[in-house]
Design an enzyme around this catalytic site. Structure first.
Site, short mmCIF file in Angstrom:
data_model
loop_
_atom_site.label_atom_id
_atom_site.label_comp_id
_atom_site.label_asym_id
_atom_site.label_seq_id
_atom_site.Cartn_x
_atom_site.Cartn_y
_atom_site.Cartn_z
N ASP A 30 31.97 -73.04 35.00
CA ASP A 30 31.66 -73.42 36.38
C ASP A 30 31.40 -72.16 37.21
O ASP A 30 32.10 -71.16 37.08
CB ASP A 30 32.84 -74.22 36.98
CG ASP A 30 32.43 -74.99 38.21
OD1 ASP A 30 32.38 -76.23 38.15
OD2 ASP A 30 32.14 -74.35 39.25
N HIS A 98 29.43 -85.11 34.36
CA HIS A 98 30.01 -83.88 33.82
C HIS A 98 31.51 -83.99 33.81
O HIS A 98 32.11 -84.67 34.64
CB HIS A 98 29.56 -82.65 34.62
CG HIS A 98 29.75 -82.78 36.10
ND1 HIS A 98 28.88 -83.48 36.91
CD2 HIS A 98 30.72 -82.30 36.93
CE1 HIS A 98 29.31 -83.41 38.17
NE2 HIS A 98 30.43 -82.71 38.20
#
Ligand code: 5GP
Ligand code: ZN
Length: 111
Positions: A30, A98
């Site tokens: 991320d 996700h």
């Protein structure tokens, strides 16, 4: 999907720090980590969220959880949290399903 940032990451049009890739899914770190270890696992096929899981596309979700278990072992994660936000009210900002995998610090309760 043309304007989807995660589809662009899959296509290599947007750079990412990849952790794992196979024919069905991609795992990458991320860009704004919320924990010392924070990666995302996404299917290569585009659909928006957990609200769009059907008998036709659910196999990739099972595959993603197999990949998460393998990556957690590979990365030596003691414990981890898997999160999928579904819709803006849940905090979803990217409408390509996700799974966040968070680890490396004590995680608090949900709010
Ligand atoms: P959501 O808020 O939809 O549950 O999660 C989207 C996540 O994608 C956020 O944690 C955000 O930091 C991450 N993200 C958004 N754009 C990018 C990007 O271009 N690259 C990477 N690696 N992560 C991104
Ligand atoms: Zn997409």
């Amino acid at each position: 999907m043309n304007d989807c940032i995660f589809c662009k990451i899959i296509a290599g049009e947007i750079p990412s720090k990849k952790l794992y890739e196979d024919e069905q899914c991609l795992a990458f770190y991320d860009i704004e980590p919320l924990a010392p270890k924070h990666f995302l696992v996404i299917p290569k096929v585009h659909f928006a969220s957990a609200a769009e899981v059907t008998p036709e596309n659910s196999a990739v979700i099972a595959h993603i959880f197999e990949v998460i278990a393998r990556l957690a072992a590979q990365e030596g994660l003691d414990g981890f949290r898997v999160v999928t936000n579904c819709g803006p009210i849940a905090g979803q900002t990217v409408p390509h399903i996700h799974f966040h995998v968070l680890s490396g610090r004590q995680l608090g309760s949900f709010n």
